[in-house]
Design a protein around this motif. Structure first.
Motif, PDB file in Angstrom:
ATOM      1  N   VAL A 194       0.837  -1.209   0.000  1.00 15.88           N
ATOM      2  CA  VAL A 194       0.000   0.000   0.000  1.00 15.88           C
ATOM      3  C   VAL A 194       0.871   1.259   0.000  1.00 15.88           C
ATOM      4  N   VAL A 195       1.908   1.263   0.817  1.00 11.61           N
ATOM      5  CA  VAL A 195       2.843   2.400   0.859  1.00 11.61           C
ATOM      6  C   VAL A 195       3.525   2.568  -0.489  1.00 11.61           C
ATOM      7  N   GLY A 196       3.850   1.460  -1.123  1.00  7.38           N
ATOM      8  CA  GLY A 196       4.607   1.467  -2.383  1.00  7.38           C
ATOM      9  C   GLY A 196       6.016   0.986  -2.132  1.00  7.38           C
ATOM     10  N   ILE A 197       6.404  -0.102  -2.759  1.00  7.96           N
ATOM     11  CA  ILE A 197       7.729  -0.678  -2.531  1.00  7.96           C
ATOM     12  C   ILE A 197       8.833   0.302  -2.934  1.00  7.96           C
ATOM     13  N   ASP A 198       8.600   1.076  -3.994  1.00  2.00           N
ATOM     14  CA  ASP A 198       9.611   2.055  -4.401  1.00  2.00           C
ATOM     15  C   ASP A 198       9.775   3.141  -3.341  1.00  2.00           C
ATOM     16  N   THR A 199       8.655   3.603  -2.789  1.00  2.00           N
ATOM     17  CA  THR A 199       8.707   4.592  -1.709  1.00  2.00           C
ATOM     18  C   THR A 199       9.401   4.022  -0.483  1.00  2.00           C
ATOM     19  N   ALA A 200       9.039   2.787  -0.137  1.00  2.00           N
ATOM     20  CA  ALA A 200       9.643   2.138   1.030  1.00  2.00           C
ATOM     21  C   ALA A 200      11.140   1.911   0.827  1.00  2.00           C
ATOM     22  N   HIS A 201      11.529   1.547  -0.382  1.00  2.00           N
ATOM     23  CA  HIS A 201      12.953   1.299  -0.681  1.00  2.00           C
ATOM     24  C   HIS A 201      13.762   2.584  -0.500  1.00  2.00           C
ATOM     25  N   HIS A 202      13.220   3.692  -0.996  1.00  2.00           N
ATOM     26  CA  HIS A 202      13.910   4.977  -0.837  1.00  2.00           C
ATOM     27  C   HIS A 202      14.018   5.353   0.640  1.00  2.00           C
ATOM     28  N   ALA A 203      12.902   5.233   1.361  1.00  2.00           N
ATOM     29  CA  ALA A 203      12.900   5.585   2.782  1.00  2.00           C
ATOM     30  C   ALA A 203      13.829   4.663   3.568  1.00  2.00           C
ATOM     31  N   ASP A 204      13.873   3.406   3.201  1.00  2.00           N
ATOM     32  CA  ASP A 204      14.747   2.451   3.878  1.00  2.00           C
ATOM     33  C   ASP A 204      16.211   2.866   3.742  1.00  2.00           C
ATOM     34  N   GLN A 205      16.596   3.375   2.574  1.00  2.00           N
ATOM     35  CA  GLN A 205      17.972   3.834   2.366  1.00  2.00           C
ATOM     36  C   GLN A 205      18.272   5.068   3.219  1.00  2.00           C
ATOM     37  N   VAL A 206      17.279   5.978   3.293  1.00  7.29           N
ATOM     38  CA  VAL A 206      17.447   7.182   4.123  1.00  7.29           C
ATOM     39  C   VAL A 206      17.623   6.794   5.579  1.00  7.29           C
ATOM     40  N   MET A 207      16.826   5.860   6.054  1.00 14.87           N
ATOM     41  CA  MET A 207      16.896   5.439   7.457  1.00 14.87           C
ATOM     42  C   MET A 207      18.205   4.709   7.742  1.00 14.87           C
ATOM     43  N   ALA A 208      18.644   3.889   6.792  1.00 10.47           N
ATOM     44  CA  ALA A 208      19.911   3.165   6.980  1.00 10.47           C
ATOM     45  C   ALA A 208      21.090   4.127   7.055  1.00 10.47           C
ATOM     46  N   ALA A 209      21.047   5.200   6.245  1.00 11.38           N
ATOM     47  CA  ALA A 209      22.126   6.190   6.285  1.00 11.38           C
ATOM     48  C   ALA A 209      22.059   7.017   7.558  1.00 11.38           C
ATOM     49  N   GLY A 210      20.844   7.285   8.037  1.00 16.15           N
ATOM     50  CA  GLY A 210      20.681   8.107   9.232  1.00 16.15           C
ATOM     51  C   GLY A 210      20.992   7.376  10.521  1.00 16.15           C
ATOM     52  N   PHE A 211      20.681   6.080  10.572  1.00 12.81           N
ATOM     53  CA  PHE A 211      20.888   5.283  11.791  1.00 12.81           C
ATOM     54  C   PHE A 211      21.559   3.963  11.414  1.00 12.81           C
ATOM     55  N   PRO A 212      22.784   4.035  10.928  1.00 16.87           N
ATOM     56  CA  PRO A 212      23.439   2.830  10.391  1.00 16.87           C
ATOM     57  C   PRO A 212      23.623   1.726  11.423  1.00 16.87           C
ATOM     58  N   GLU A 213      23.813   2.094  12.698  1.00 13.34           N
ATOM     59  CA  GLU A 213      24.063   1.061  13.703  1.00 13.34           C
ATOM     60  C   GLU A 213      22.832   0.183  13.939  1.00 13.34           C
ATOM     61  N   ARG A 214      21.630   0.720  13.634  1.00 17.36           N
ATOM     62  CA  ARG A 214      20.414  -0.059  13.873  1.00 17.36           C
ATOM     63  C   ARG A 214      19.682  -0.451  12.591  1.00 17.36           C
ATOM     64  N   MET A 215      19.732   0.418  11.591  1.00 24.27           N
ATOM     65  CA  MET A 215      18.822   0.225  10.455  1.00 24.27           C
ATOM     66  C   MET A 215      19.505  -0.150   9.154  1.00 24.27           C
ATOM     67  N   SER A 216      20.829  -0.213   9.146  1.00 19.47           N
ATOM     68  CA  SER A 216      21.491  -0.717   7.935  1.00 19.47           C
ATOM     69  C   SER A 216      21.448  -2.240   7.951  1.00 19.47           C
TER      70      SER A 216
END
Length: 715
Positions: free
Chosen positions: A543-565
């Protein structure tokens, strides 16, 4: 007879006619707090003793009649236990019964909202006259309880069993025409004529033109249904209402059972059945959670009012970008009465935005929620444009272009040059740093984030994001505009993902981890939906959109690498590489096709298992509890981190953001209520089982300290 209190006064109208006026001096609206109930008891006792009394009119000196019980006082009764609650409810019933038993006809002039206990007082009177703009209803099921001051007893006897089921089990507010049609009120008049019409009816009753005693007897007697009629009325309702309410919300089904039990009784017996039903519900966890949400919602509204009080009004808005999101923002603004410019760089995009607004309005028209004149007025408040010509008169601009930082910075910088010096510029972004976007602006103090959730017209939450240089005036005006749009704004500080997405992606991280360890995504969805989420994580990603989620996932991984990468290809990465974007292109974890009503229907897709084979582990069975724990722990801990880091100001605001933004199960009360109910000690002990899964599953030091001290987030 004269009575003058702080909530009620009684005045004599004519010979033998009296008016009891609700006018709570300490509040902007009338409500049933202990003061009002006490004064009502005293006033009715004195009226009962008047020898020449011929009639009583109940009215309000405020714009509303009575909005209901004071929940801040009433909720404390739940802590008394079942016996204490029953005792208090009996006391309140005695007051309402005394109203019903007055030795003369009674009429209520309903000039505004009459909800909950306020409407139950109306039901205790003999006749009800309602203003055409007023609303009535029994919304108690929304707090997890049933009407407890006579609504269960009196309403079915007035409007019939089937209508009463619909009124009570949905908790909807009814407009005047619907209330009259069902028989809940006796007359509807122009708003300014409510009191005079009520008084005229009272005089006619006093003159014997209406048999008020017959009406009263009918309300106090058993419902006239034989056994077959009762079986048809109740057994069908139980199936339909039980299925709609679901297993987590017992109040609607309990209401049906109580109505069934009490309909064959006289008033006093039926009241005891009603009280027992309420007491049974009040002892459960759902009431505590839902009442808590009501209190938090009131708190959030109070915070917003504080901002609005300081804000300059938004008389003219604008939106940059006329796609689905821009069109949704334009529609929402215009439908709430705030004119808006809708700018884009080409005609095709402008038309897309207008089509979106027209589609939404057509739906409103089809459902009878608007008329042609209002629809035309709304469309006329949306002014499409390809230029910045009129932007000098705009109070606030919402930038809603593509989620690309370079594009947004360029558009924001260009727009700023066309705005008045005090105009507010807000970016509708779900992940991009407000501080980073502000670097391209000459007036960063006038800039903030305004994150709408899709679809704009349905989702109640707006995140208002404060940057390092954002001024208080900018936040105040943005909150004011969001409120004017009918949204619930919650102010948060800037960080990757802000509040809602920052919390959501650890939840998705838990989902990806389960699949890597061999869980079936369909089973994970089913477990989390049984837990109470409106949709499981795989369905939500679609529903969110896999492309949207993929982009947000990269942003979160860069912002909180110790937990979200994460290492290697995740299921989100895999779906993105396969261009299975979810509902937007008809295929994701599931496939989607239009049903007969033209709505997207979710279908199983047998190809998905093979497509995911390279990034999931060998099939493994997990218990429901393990799935719940692995999904919920990361979400809860990240929410706590946001509070501890000052991203969100309070547990109440965080809980409401989770409810309104991502559909956290309301009957569980929000993340912090969920943690309080479990107990932080138990929660931290639970996380210890998953230490090997990494930092997402490790509670903060403060959580562990609170656990050791048995501290809660809410008193």
């Amino acid at each position: 007879m004269q009575f003058e209190g702080q909530a009620i006064r009684v005045q004599k109208i004519d010979s033998g006619l009296y008016e009891l006026i609700f006018d709570l001096q300490t509040e902007p609206v009338n409500k049933f707090n202990q003061l009002t109930l006490s004064e009502l008891k005293d006033a009715v006792t004195q009226l009962s003793a008047v020898k020449d009394i011929k009639g009583v009119l109940f009215s309000s000196a405020k714009d509303s009649f009575i909005v209901g019980a004071d929940i801040t006082e009433f909720s404390s009764l739940f802590d008394r236990g079942e016996a204490g609650l029953v005792e208090k409810l009996l006391e309140n019933h005695a007051i309402f019964n005394a109203v019903e038993d007055l030795p003369c006809p009674t009429v209520v002039a309903i000039n505004g909202l009459a909800l909950g206990g306020g409407f139950e007082l109306c039901l205790a009177a003999d006749y009800r006259v309602m203003g055409e703009k007023a609303k009535v209803g029994l919304p108690e099921v929304k707090l997890g309880i049933n009407p407890g001051w006579g609504g269960i007893v009196r309403l079915p006897r007035l409007i019939g069993i089937d209508n009463a089921h619909e009124w009570i089990c949905t908790g909807v507010e009814k407009r005047a025409a619907a209330a009259l049609k069902d028989g809940a009120v006796d007359a509807v008049v122009a708003q300014e004529q409510v009191r005079e019409a009520g008084l005229d009816l009272l005089r006619q009753c006093a003159e014997g033109k209406f048999d008020y005693q017959a009406r009263r007897t009918e309300k106090q007697s058993p419902v006239k249904l034989n056994q077959i009629e009762q079986m048809m009325a109740f057994e069908t309702a139980k199936g339909m209402i039980g299925a709609k309410a679901g297993p987590h919300y017992p109040a609607p089904l309990q209401a049906v059972k109580t109505i069934q039990k009490s309909c064959g009784m006289n008033r006093d017996q039926a009241i005891l059945a009603e009280i027992k039903g309420v007491a049974k519900l009040a002892s459960g966890p759902v009431v505590k959670a839902l009442v808590g949400l009501f209190m938090k919602d009131q708190y959030v509204k109070k915070v917003s009012k504080g901002h609005v009080a300081k804000a300059a009004q938004v008389n003219q808005a604008a939106v940059l970008g006329a796609g689905i999101m821009g069109g949704g923002v334009a529609y929402q603004s215009a439908s709430k009465g705030v004119p808006i410019l809708m700018k884009d760089i080409n005609e095709a995009a402008i038309q897309l935005g207008l089509d979106e607004a027209n589609k939404l309005l057509a739906g409103q028209l089809k459902r009878g929620r608007t008329d042609a004149a209002k629809m035309a007025a709304t469309i006329n408040r949306i002014r499409p444009t390809l230029s910045y010509g009129d932007f000098g008169n705009v109070d606030l601009v919402v930038e809603a272009v593509v989620e690309n930082p370079k594009v947004k910075q360029m558009v924001l910088a260009e727009a700023e040059t066309h705005l008045a010096d005090d105009a507010v510029l807000a970016s509708n972004t779900s992940t991009i740093s407000i501080n980073a976007l502000a670097k391209s602006l000459k007036r960063p103090e006038n800039f903030c984030g305004m994150h709408f959730f899709n679809p704009v017209h349905k989702m109640p939450l707006v995140e208002v994001i404060r940057g390092e240089k954002t001024s208080d005036e900018t936040i105040a005006r943005t909150v004011s505009y969001a409120t004017a749009m009918g949204k619930t704004p919650i102010v948060v500080n800037d960080c990757p993902g802000f509040l809602v997405n920052r919390v959501l992606f650890p939840y998705f991280g838990g989902f990806s981890g389960l699949l890597q360890d061999g869980a079936d995504f369909r089973n994970v969805d089913k477990v989390m939906e049984r837990f109470g989420w409106p949709m499981g994580p795989a369905y939500l990603l679609d529903v969110v959109g896999i492309d949207t989620a993929h982009h947000a996932d990269q942003v979160m991984a860069a912002g909180f690498p110790e937990r979200m990468s994460h290492e290697g290809e995740s299921v989100i990465d895999r779906m993105y590489s396969l261009e299975r974007f979810g509902q937007k292109n008809g295929k994701g974890f599931y496939r989607y096709e239009l049903d007969r009503k033209g709505k997207l229907a979710k279908r199983a897709d047998d190809e998905v298992d093979a497509l995911l084979e390279s990034c999931v582990g060998a099939a493994c069975e997990f218990t429901d509890q393990t799935i719940i724990e692995r999904m919920m722990i990361p979400l809860c801990i990240e929410t706590v981190r946001c509070l501890e880091e000052g991203i969100v100001a309070s547990p109440a605001e965080a809980d409401m953001a989770m409810i309104y933004g991502i559909g956290f199960p309301p009957f569980r009360g929000g993340v912090f209520h969920y943690l309080d109910e479990m107990g932080l000690a138990a929660f931290c002990e639970m996380t210890a089982k998953y230490e090997a899964l990494g930092p997402l599953y490790q509670p903060t030091e403060k959580m562990q300290q609170m656990a050791a001290n048995a501290t809660k987030y809410f008193n």
